[in-house]
Design a protein around this motif. Structure first.
Motif, short mmCIF file in Angstrom:
data_model
loop_
_atom_site.label_atom_id
_atom_site.label_comp_id
_atom_site.label_asym_id
_atom_site.label_seq_id
_atom_site.Cartn_x
_atom_site.Cartn_y
_atom_site.Cartn_z
N LEU A 146 7.19 -7.46 -6.34
CA LEU A 146 7.35 -8.04 -5.02
C LEU A 146 5.90 -8.58 -4.48
O LEU A 146 5.86 -9.64 -3.69
N SER A 147 4.85 -7.79 -4.59
CA SER A 147 3.48 -8.05 -4.13
C SER A 147 3.11 -9.39 -4.72
O SER A 147 2.39 -10.22 -4.07
N LEU A 148 3.00 -9.32 -6.07
CA LEU A 148 2.80 -10.66 -6.85
C LEU A 148 3.36 -11.90 -6.35
O LEU A 148 2.73 -13.08 -6.03
N ASN A 149 4.44 -11.66 -5.95
CA ASN A 149 5.34 -12.95 -5.70
C ASN A 149 4.89 -13.06 -4.11
O ASN A 149 4.67 -14.25 -3.83
N ALA A 150 5.11 -11.94 -3.41
CA ALA A 150 4.67 -12.21 -2.08
C ALA A 150 3.09 -12.73 -1.75
O ALA A 150 2.94 -13.70 -0.64
N GLY A 151 2.48 -12.20 -2.79
CA GLY A 151 0.69 -12.97 -2.50
C GLY A 151 0.97 -14.59 -2.47
O GLY A 151 0.15 -15.12 -1.92
N ALA A 152 1.76 -14.99 -3.70
CA ALA A 152 1.74 -16.24 -3.79
C ALA A 152 2.19 -17.06 -2.37
O ALA A 152 1.61 -18.19 -2.01
N PHE A 153 3.43 -16.65 -1.82
CA PHE A 153 3.73 -17.31 -0.49
C PHE A 153 2.72 -17.12 0.65
O PHE A 153 2.52 -18.18 1.31
N GLY A 181 0.41 -4.89 -0.62
CA GLY A 181 0.23 -5.46 -1.70
C GLY A 181 0.08 -7.03 -1.81
O GLY A 181 -0.83 -7.51 -2.20
N GLY A 182 1.00 -7.63 -1.14
CA GLY A 182 1.14 -8.96 -1.15
C GLY A 182 -0.07 -9.62 -0.09
O GLY A 182 -0.47 -10.68 -0.52
N GLY A 183 0.01 -8.79 0.92
CA GLY A 183 -1.21 -9.36 1.83
C GLY A 183 -2.61 -9.19 1.39
O GLY A 183 -3.42 -10.44 1.16
N LEU A 184 -3.14 -8.06 0.42
CA LEU A 184 -4.09 -8.34 -0.28
C LEU A 184 -4.39 -9.52 -1.46
O LEU A 184 -5.48 -10.49 -1.10
#
Lengths: 223, 217
Positions: free
Chosen positions: B92-99, B29-32
Protein backbone atom coordinates in the motif's frame (compact mmCIF):
# COMPACT_ATOMS: atom_id res chain seq x y z
CA UNK A 1 18.83 -15.40 -3.17
CA UNK A 2 18.87 -18.85 -4.71
CA UNK A 3 15.71 -18.79 -6.71
CA UNK A 4 15.61 -19.69 -10.37
CA UNK A 5 12.88 -18.17 -12.48
CA UNK A 6 10.73 -20.48 -14.53
CA UNK A 7 8.65 -18.73 -17.08
CA UNK A 8 8.00 -21.95 -19.01
CA UNK A 9 4.85 -22.72 -17.01
CA UNK A 10 3.54 -19.24 -17.70
CA UNK A 11 4.35 -19.56 -21.39
CA UNK A 12 2.48 -22.86 -21.57
CA UNK A 13 -0.57 -21.18 -20.02
CA UNK A 14 -0.35 -18.08 -22.24
CA UNK A 15 -3.72 -18.76 -23.88
CA UNK A 16 -5.47 -18.62 -20.51
CA UNK A 17 -3.84 -15.26 -19.76
CA UNK A 18 -4.78 -13.88 -23.17
CA UNK A 19 -8.39 -15.07 -22.77
CA UNK A 20 -8.45 -13.42 -19.35
CA UNK A 21 -7.04 -10.21 -20.78
CA UNK A 22 -9.67 -10.25 -23.52
CA UNK A 23 -12.44 -10.59 -20.96
CA UNK A 24 -10.89 -7.75 -18.93
CA UNK A 25 -10.95 -5.58 -22.05
CA UNK A 26 -14.58 -6.44 -22.86
CA UNK A 27 -15.74 -6.12 -19.26
CA UNK A 28 -13.98 -2.76 -18.87
CA UNK A 29 -15.12 -1.33 -22.20
CA UNK A 30 -18.73 -2.36 -21.60
CA UNK A 31 -18.80 -0.96 -18.08
CA UNK A 32 -17.21 2.29 -19.28
CA UNK A 33 -19.93 2.76 -21.90
CA UNK A 34 -22.74 1.81 -19.51
CA UNK A 35 -21.28 4.01 -16.74
CA UNK A 36 -21.17 6.96 -19.08
CA UNK A 37 -24.81 6.45 -20.10
CA UNK A 38 -25.93 6.14 -16.47
CA UNK A 39 -23.77 9.16 -15.60
CA UNK A 40 -25.34 11.40 -18.23
CA UNK A 41 -28.83 10.67 -16.89
CA UNK A 42 -27.58 10.81 -13.31
CA UNK A 43 -25.81 14.12 -13.78
CA UNK A 44 -28.87 15.59 -15.52
CA UNK A 45 -31.07 14.44 -12.63
CA UNK A 46 -28.55 15.71 -10.10
CA UNK A 47 -28.30 19.18 -11.60
CA UNK A 48 -31.84 19.83 -12.85
CA UNK A 49 -34.14 17.07 -11.63
CA UNK A 50 -36.75 17.39 -8.88
CA UNK A 51 -35.40 17.90 -5.36
CA UNK A 52 -36.07 14.34 -4.13
CA UNK A 53 -34.33 12.82 -7.14
CA UNK A 54 -31.32 15.10 -6.61
CA UNK A 55 -31.16 13.78 -3.07
CA UNK A 56 -31.35 10.15 -4.19
CA UNK A 57 -28.58 10.58 -6.76
CA UNK A 58 -26.39 12.48 -4.29
CA UNK A 59 -26.83 9.76 -1.64
CA UNK A 60 -25.99 7.05 -4.16
CA UNK A 61 -22.85 8.87 -5.30
CA UNK A 62 -21.68 9.52 -1.74
CA UNK A 63 -22.28 5.97 -0.56
CA UNK A 64 -20.49 4.31 -3.47
CA UNK A 65 -17.57 6.72 -3.36
CA UNK A 66 -17.01 6.20 0.36
CA UNK A 67 -17.04 2.38 0.46
CA UNK A 68 -14.49 -0.06 -1.00
CA UNK A 69 -15.19 -1.70 -4.36
CA UNK A 70 -14.38 -5.11 -2.89
CA UNK A 71 -17.21 -4.77 -0.35
CA UNK A 72 -19.59 -3.56 -3.07
CA UNK A 73 -18.75 -6.68 -5.07
CA UNK A 74 -19.52 -8.85 -2.04
CA UNK A 75 -22.85 -7.12 -1.38
CA UNK A 76 -23.95 -7.49 -4.99
CA UNK A 77 -22.71 -10.99 -5.64
CA UNK A 78 -23.48 -12.62 -2.29
CA UNK A 79 -26.26 -10.30 -1.14
CA UNK A 80 -28.56 -10.20 -4.17
CA UNK A 81 -29.35 -13.96 -4.08
CA UNK A 82 -31.20 -13.17 -0.82
CA UNK A 83 -33.77 -11.43 -3.05
CA UNK A 84 -33.88 -14.43 -5.36
CA UNK A 85 -31.59 -12.78 -7.91
CA UNK A 86 -28.88 -15.23 -8.91
CA UNK A 87 -26.04 -13.91 -10.99
CA UNK A 88 -23.23 -15.71 -12.70
CA UNK A 89 -19.84 -14.30 -11.77
CA UNK A 90 -19.29 -12.31 -14.95
CA UNK A 91 -22.71 -10.62 -14.82
CA UNK A 92 -22.23 -9.83 -11.13
CA UNK A 93 -18.84 -8.34 -11.98
CA UNK A 94 -20.33 -6.18 -14.73
CA UNK A 95 -23.12 -4.89 -12.49
CA UNK A 96 -20.68 -4.08 -9.70
CA UNK A 97 -18.36 -2.26 -12.10
CA UNK A 98 -21.17 -0.20 -13.64
CA UNK A 99 -22.63 0.72 -10.23
CA UNK A 100 -19.19 1.74 -9.00
CA UNK A 101 -18.04 3.45 -12.18
CA UNK A 102 -21.18 5.49 -12.67
CA UNK A 103 -20.99 7.04 -9.18
CA UNK A 104 -17.58 8.52 -10.00
CA UNK A 105 -18.59 9.40 -13.55
CA UNK A 106 -21.75 11.23 -12.41
CA UNK A 107 -19.60 13.59 -10.33
CA UNK A 108 -17.24 14.24 -13.22
CA UNK A 109 -20.00 14.86 -15.78
CA UNK A 110 -21.83 17.10 -13.31
CA UNK A 111 -18.69 19.21 -12.85
CA UNK A 112 -18.59 19.55 -16.64
CA UNK A 113 -22.25 20.60 -16.80
CA UNK A 114 -21.75 23.18 -14.09
CA UNK A 115 -18.79 24.65 -15.93
CA UNK A 116 -20.99 25.62 -18.89
CA UNK A 117 -22.03 29.24 -18.51
CA UNK A 118 -25.70 29.78 -17.91
CA UNK A 119 -25.86 32.29 -20.73
CA UNK A 120 -25.55 29.46 -23.23
CA UNK A 121 -28.62 27.71 -21.83
CA UNK A 122 -30.57 30.94 -21.83
CA UNK A 123 -29.53 31.58 -25.42
CA UNK A 124 -30.74 28.08 -26.34
CA UNK A 125 -34.10 28.73 -24.66
CA UNK A 126 -34.35 32.06 -26.47
CA UNK A 127 -33.87 30.16 -29.74
CA UNK A 128 -36.87 28.02 -28.80
CA UNK A 129 -35.11 24.83 -27.68
CA UNK A 130 -36.76 22.67 -25.00
CA UNK A 131 -34.99 21.98 -21.75
CA UNK A 132 -34.01 18.48 -22.92
CA UNK A 133 -32.95 19.72 -26.35
CA UNK A 134 -30.80 22.42 -24.80
CA UNK A 135 -29.19 19.82 -22.55
CA UNK A 136 -28.58 17.32 -25.33
CA UNK A 137 -27.42 19.71 -28.05
CA UNK A 138 -25.76 22.56 -26.18
CA UNK A 139 -24.73 21.59 -22.66
CA UNK A 140 -23.78 17.91 -22.91
CA UNK A 141 -21.33 18.06 -25.85
CA UNK A 142 -19.43 20.94 -24.28
CA UNK A 143 -19.52 19.36 -20.83
CA UNK A 144 -18.11 16.07 -22.14
CA UNK A 145 -15.40 17.89 -24.02
CA UNK A 146 -14.43 19.80 -20.89
CA UNK A 147 -14.18 16.72 -18.68
CA UNK A 148 -12.80 14.28 -21.24
CA UNK A 149 -9.39 13.99 -19.53
CA UNK A 150 -10.61 13.25 -15.97
CA UNK A 151 -13.22 10.92 -17.44
CA UNK A 152 -10.49 8.91 -19.14
CA UNK A 153 -8.36 8.62 -16.01
CA UNK A 154 -11.44 7.45 -14.13
CA UNK A 155 -12.12 4.83 -16.81
CA UNK A 156 -8.56 3.52 -16.57
CA UNK A 157 -8.98 3.24 -12.80
CA UNK A 158 -12.17 1.30 -13.48
CA UNK A 159 -10.27 -1.08 -15.74
CA UNK A 160 -7.59 -1.59 -13.07
CA UNK A 161 -10.29 -2.12 -10.44
CA UNK A 162 -11.73 -4.93 -12.55
CA UNK A 163 -8.92 -7.10 -11.15
CA UNK A 164 -10.87 -7.11 -7.88
CA UNK A 165 -13.78 -9.05 -9.41
CA UNK A 166 -11.43 -12.03 -9.49
CA UNK A 167 -12.53 -12.64 -5.86
CA UNK A 168 -15.90 -13.85 -7.14
CA UNK A 169 -14.03 -15.84 -9.82
CA UNK A 170 -15.24 -13.93 -12.82
CA UNK A 171 -12.73 -15.33 -15.30
CA UNK A 172 -10.88 -12.15 -16.19
CA UNK A 173 -7.12 -11.61 -16.23
CA UNK A 174 -6.39 -11.68 -12.48
CA UNK A 175 -8.55 -14.77 -11.94
CA UNK A 176 -6.76 -16.49 -14.82
CA UNK A 177 -3.43 -15.60 -13.20
CA UNK A 178 -4.57 -16.99 -9.86
CA UNK A 179 -5.69 -20.18 -11.59
CA UNK A 180 -2.30 -20.68 -13.18
CA UNK A 181 -0.59 -19.78 -9.91
CA UNK A 182 -2.49 -22.37 -7.91
CA UNK A 183 -1.64 -25.03 -10.49
CA UNK A 184 2.03 -24.30 -11.09
CA UNK A 185 3.04 -22.53 -7.82
CA UNK A 186 5.02 -20.08 -9.99
CA UNK A 187 3.35 -17.13 -8.26
CA UNK A 188 6.04 -14.52 -8.83
CA UNK A 189 6.48 -15.28 -12.51
CA UNK A 190 2.74 -15.38 -13.19
CA UNK A 191 2.02 -12.11 -11.40
CA UNK A 192 4.96 -10.28 -12.99
CA UNK A 193 3.69 -11.23 -16.45
CA UNK A 194 0.12 -10.33 -15.48
CA UNK A 195 1.15 -6.93 -14.16
CA UNK A 196 2.96 -6.36 -17.46
CA UNK A 197 -0.23 -7.17 -19.36
CA UNK A 198 -2.20 -4.70 -17.22
CA UNK A 199 0.41 -2.02 -17.88
CA UNK A 200 0.02 -2.65 -21.64
CA UNK A 201 -3.77 -2.49 -21.24
CA UNK A 202 -3.74 0.82 -19.38
CA UNK A 203 -1.33 2.37 -21.89
CA UNK A 204 -3.44 0.91 -24.70
CA UNK A 205 -6.65 2.34 -23.29
CA UNK A 206 -5.11 5.81 -22.95
CA UNK A 207 -3.94 5.66 -26.58
CA UNK A 208 -7.48 4.73 -27.66
CA UNK A 209 -8.90 7.54 -25.53
CA UNK A 210 -6.49 9.99 -27.16
CA UNK A 211 -7.70 8.92 -30.61
CA UNK A 212 -11.35 9.15 -29.51
CA UNK A 213 -10.68 12.64 -28.21
CA UNK A 214 -9.33 13.77 -31.58
CA UNK A 215 -12.19 12.02 -33.37
CA UNK A 216 -15.08 13.33 -31.25
CA UNK A 217 -13.75 16.73 -30.33
CA UNK A 218 -11.62 18.06 -33.19
CA UNK A 219 -9.68 21.17 -32.23
CA UNK A 220 -11.69 24.30 -32.85
CA UNK A 221 -10.31 26.01 -35.94
CA UNK A 222 -8.73 29.35 -35.28
CA UNK A 223 -10.85 32.00 -36.89
CA UNK B 1 -24.24 -22.53 10.72
CA UNK B 2 -25.38 -20.19 13.49
CA UNK B 3 -27.38 -17.00 13.60
CA UNK B 4 -26.02 -13.47 13.68
CA UNK B 5 -25.69 -11.92 17.11
CA UNK B 6 -24.44 -8.79 18.80
CA UNK B 7 -21.02 -10.37 19.33
CA UNK B 8 -20.59 -10.50 15.55
CA UNK B 9 -21.28 -6.80 15.31
CA UNK B 10 -18.76 -6.15 18.05
CA UNK B 11 -16.22 -8.27 16.17
CA UNK B 12 -16.69 -6.13 13.07
CA UNK B 13 -16.46 -2.96 15.11
CA UNK B 14 -13.18 -4.11 16.67
CA UNK B 15 -11.81 -5.05 13.24
CA UNK B 16 -12.13 -1.38 12.31
CA UNK B 17 -9.04 -0.60 14.40
CA UNK B 18 -6.96 -2.83 12.09
CA UNK B 19 -8.30 -0.96 9.10
CA UNK B 20 -7.36 2.32 10.76
CA UNK B 21 -3.94 1.05 11.82
CA UNK B 22 -3.18 -0.28 8.34
CA UNK B 23 -4.32 3.02 6.80
CA UNK B 24 -2.08 4.99 9.13
CA UNK B 25 0.94 2.76 8.51
CA UNK B 26 0.41 2.95 4.76
CA UNK B 27 -0.02 6.72 4.92
CA UNK B 28 3.24 7.09 6.84
CA UNK B 29 5.12 4.88 4.36
CA UNK B 30 3.36 6.35 1.36
CA UNK B 31 4.04 9.84 2.62
CA UNK B 32 7.78 9.22 2.82
CA UNK B 33 7.91 7.67 -0.65
CA UNK B 34 5.56 10.32 -2.04
CA UNK B 35 7.71 13.17 -0.71
CA UNK B 36 10.75 11.63 -2.38
CA UNK B 37 8.92 11.05 -5.65
CA UNK B 38 7.53 14.60 -5.67
CA UNK B 39 10.99 16.12 -5.16
CA UNK B 40 12.46 13.89 -7.87
CA UNK B 41 9.64 14.89 -10.22
CA UNK B 42 10.54 18.57 -9.93
CA UNK B 43 14.27 17.94 -10.18
CA UNK B 44 16.26 19.94 -12.72
CA UNK B 45 17.73 16.73 -14.20
CA UNK B 46 15.54 15.22 -16.94
CA UNK B 47 16.79 11.66 -16.25
CA UNK B 48 15.72 11.89 -12.62
CA UNK B 49 12.31 13.26 -13.60
CA UNK B 50 11.89 10.43 -16.09
CA UNK B 51 12.76 7.79 -13.50
CA UNK B 52 10.23 9.16 -11.02
CA UNK B 53 7.70 9.38 -13.84
CA UNK B 54 8.24 5.69 -14.65
CA UNK B 55 7.65 4.81 -11.00
CA UNK B 56 4.35 6.68 -11.05
CA UNK B 57 3.29 5.12 -14.36
CA UNK B 58 4.14 1.65 -13.07
CA UNK B 59 2.11 1.97 -9.89
CA UNK B 60 -0.78 3.98 -11.30
CA UNK B 61 -1.00 1.85 -14.44
CA UNK B 62 -1.35 -1.55 -12.76
CA UNK B 63 -3.91 -2.92 -10.31
CA UNK B 64 -3.16 -2.51 -6.60
CA UNK B 65 -4.33 -6.07 -5.97
CA UNK B 66 -1.53 -7.46 -8.13
CA UNK B 67 1.02 -5.13 -6.55
CA UNK B 68 0.03 -6.58 -3.20
CA UNK B 69 0.30 -10.13 -4.58
CA UNK B 70 3.80 -9.38 -5.85
CA UNK B 71 5.00 -8.07 -2.48
CA UNK B 72 3.36 -10.96 -0.66
CA UNK B 73 4.63 -13.75 -2.92
CA UNK B 74 7.81 -11.92 -3.85
CA UNK B 75 8.97 -11.76 -0.24
CA UNK B 76 8.22 -15.46 0.03
CA UNK B 77 10.36 -16.13 -3.00
CA UNK B 78 13.26 -14.11 -1.60
CA UNK B 79 13.18 -16.38 1.43
CA UNK B 80 11.88 -13.73 3.85
CA UNK B 81 8.15 -14.46 4.08
CA UNK B 82 6.47 -11.36 5.49
CA UNK B 83 3.42 -11.41 7.74
CA UNK B 84 0.30 -10.21 5.92
CA UNK B 85 0.22 -6.89 7.80
CA UNK B 86 3.78 -6.01 6.84
CA UNK B 87 3.33 -7.12 3.23
CA UNK B 88 0.11 -5.10 2.97
CA UNK B 89 1.77 -2.03 4.50
CA UNK B 90 4.68 -2.22 2.06
CA UNK B 91 2.42 -2.78 -0.95
CA UNK B 92 0.00 0.00 0.00
CA UNK B 93 2.89 2.38 0.77
CA UNK B 94 4.53 1.81 -2.60
CA UNK B 95 1.20 2.45 -4.30
CA UNK B 96 0.25 5.45 -2.16
CA UNK B 97 3.72 6.91 -2.79
CA UNK B 98 2.97 7.13 -6.50
CA UNK B 99 -0.37 8.89 -5.98
CA UNK B 100 0.84 11.21 -3.21
CA UNK B 101 3.98 11.98 -5.22
CA UNK B 102 1.83 13.09 -8.14
CA UNK B 103 -0.46 15.18 -5.90
CA UNK B 104 2.46 16.86 -4.17
CA UNK B 105 4.35 17.48 -7.41
CA UNK B 106 1.30 19.41 -8.61
CA UNK B 107 1.21 21.39 -5.37
CA UNK B 108 4.91 22.26 -5.57
CA UNK B 109 4.53 23.36 -9.17
CA UNK B 110 1.52 25.53 -8.43
CA UNK B 111 3.62 27.75 -6.17
CA UNK B 112 4.37 30.73 -8.44
CA UNK B 113 7.75 30.47 -10.14
CA UNK B 114 8.64 34.01 -9.08
CA UNK B 115 8.85 32.81 -5.46
CA UNK B 116 11.67 30.48 -6.36
CA UNK B 117 13.39 33.07 -8.51
CA UNK B 118 13.22 35.64 -5.74
CA UNK B 119 14.64 33.14 -3.24
CA UNK B 120 17.45 32.30 -5.67
CA UNK B 121 18.17 35.99 -6.16
CA UNK B 122 18.51 36.30 -2.40
CA UNK B 123 21.23 33.67 -2.57
CA UNK B 124 19.39 30.84 -0.80
CA UNK B 125 20.41 27.22 -1.38
CA UNK B 126 18.15 24.59 -2.92
CA UNK B 127 17.43 22.98 0.47
CA UNK B 128 16.63 26.30 2.12
CA UNK B 129 14.44 27.41 -0.80
CA UNK B 130 12.46 24.18 -0.58
CA UNK B 131 12.18 24.13 3.20
CA UNK B 132 11.54 27.80 3.84
CA UNK B 133 9.85 29.11 0.71
CA UNK B 134 8.30 26.48 -1.57
CA UNK B 135 7.15 23.68 0.74
CA UNK B 136 5.26 25.80 3.29
CA UNK B 137 3.18 27.26 0.46
CA UNK B 138 2.85 23.94 -1.36
CA UNK B 139 1.65 22.21 1.80
CA UNK B 140 -1.31 24.53 2.07
CA UNK B 141 -2.31 23.75 -1.50
CA UNK B 142 -1.76 20.03 -0.95
CA UNK B 143 -3.92 19.61 2.15
CA UNK B 144 -7.33 19.20 0.50
CA UNK B 145 -6.29 16.64 -2.18
CA UNK B 146 -4.19 14.74 0.37
CA UNK B 147 -7.16 14.33 2.71
CA UNK B 148 -9.20 13.29 -0.33
CA UNK B 149 -6.61 10.66 -1.15
CA UNK B 150 -6.84 9.31 2.41
CA UNK B 151 -10.36 8.15 1.54
CA UNK B 152 -8.92 6.08 -1.30
CA UNK B 153 -6.26 4.68 1.02
CA UNK B 154 -8.77 3.57 3.66
CA UNK B 155 -10.82 1.86 0.93
CA UNK B 156 -7.67 0.29 -0.52
CA UNK B 157 -6.82 -1.40 2.78
CA UNK B 158 -9.80 -3.70 2.14
CA UNK B 159 -7.63 -5.52 -0.40
CA UNK B 160 -5.43 -6.78 2.45
CA UNK B 161 -8.38 -9.11 3.12
CA UNK B 162 -7.49 -11.05 -0.03
CA UNK B 163 -4.10 -11.83 1.50
CA UNK B 164 -5.78 -13.08 4.66
CA UNK B 165 -5.06 -10.13 6.92
CA UNK B 166 -8.01 -9.75 9.29
CA UNK B 167 -9.18 -6.18 8.95
CA UNK B 168 -12.77 -5.03 8.46
CA UNK B 169 -13.49 -6.73 5.13
CA UNK B 170 -11.84 -10.02 6.11
CA UNK B 171 -13.71 -9.95 9.41
CA UNK B 172 -16.92 -9.61 7.41
CA UNK B 173 -15.96 -12.61 5.27
CA UNK B 174 -15.23 -14.70 8.35
CA UNK B 175 -18.57 -13.88 9.96
CA UNK B 176 -20.35 -14.54 6.69
CA UNK B 177 -18.67 -17.94 6.47
CA UNK B 178 -19.95 -18.80 9.92
CA UNK B 179 -23.49 -17.40 9.65
CA UNK B 180 -24.09 -17.33 5.92
CA UNK B 181 -26.00 -14.04 6.10
CA UNK B 182 -24.07 -12.08 3.44
CA UNK B 183 -26.47 -9.18 3.02
CA UNK B 184 -26.62 -7.91 6.62
CA UNK B 185 -22.95 -8.69 7.23
CA UNK B 186 -21.52 -6.94 4.18
CA UNK B 187 -24.03 -4.09 4.45
CA UNK B 188 -22.75 -3.49 7.99
CA UNK B 189 -19.17 -3.64 6.73
CA UNK B 190 -20.02 -1.10 4.02
CA UNK B 191 -21.67 1.23 6.54
CA UNK B 192 -18.62 1.04 8.82
CA UNK B 193 -16.34 1.99 5.91
CA UNK B 194 -18.72 4.80 5.06
CA UNK B 195 -18.50 6.11 8.61
CA UNK B 196 -14.70 6.08 8.34
CA UNK B 197 -14.49 7.70 4.92
CA UNK B 198 -17.33 10.19 4.81
CA UNK B 199 -15.93 12.60 7.42
CA UNK B 200 -12.67 12.65 5.45
CA UNK B 201 -14.57 13.39 2.23
CA UNK B 202 -16.41 16.26 3.89
CA UNK B 203 -13.21 17.63 5.43
CA UNK B 204 -11.48 17.51 2.06
CA UNK B 205 -14.39 19.34 0.42
CA UNK B 206 -14.38 22.04 3.12
CA UNK B 207 -10.64 22.56 2.81
CA UNK B 208 -11.00 22.81 -0.94
CA UNK B 209 -13.69 25.46 -0.63
CA UNK B 210 -11.61 27.42 1.87
CA UNK B 211 -8.59 27.26 -0.46
CA UNK B 212 -10.73 28.45 -3.37
CA UNK B 213 -11.91 31.41 -1.30
CA UNK B 214 -8.36 32.22 -0.19
CA UNK B 215 -6.95 32.26 -3.71
CA UNK B 216 -9.89 34.07 -5.31
CA UNK B 217 -9.30 37.77 -5.11
Amino acid sequence: MDYSFHFTDVWIARDELLDGAWLTIRLSALSMVLSLIVAVFGAFARSSGPKWLQGVVAAYVEFIRNTPFLVQVFVIFFGLPAFGIRLDANTGALIAMVLNGSAYTIEIVRAGIEAISHGQVEAAYALGLHRLQAFRKIVLPQALRAVFAPLCSQFILLMLNSSIVSVISADELTAAAQDIQSRTFRSFEVYIVTIGIYLVLSVGFSVVFGMLNRLCFPKLEAR
Amino acid sequence: MRSLNFGDFLYLLLAVRWTILLSMAAFAGGGLIGAGIALLRVSSRPAVRLLAGLYIQLFQGTPLLLQLFLVFFGSDMLGVPLPAFVAATIGLSLNAGAFLGEIWRGSIQSVPKSQREAAEALGLHYATIMRRVILPQAMRIATAPTVGFLVNLVKATSLAAVMGFIELTRAGQLINNATFRPLPVFATVAVLYFLLCWPLTIASRRLERRMALATKR
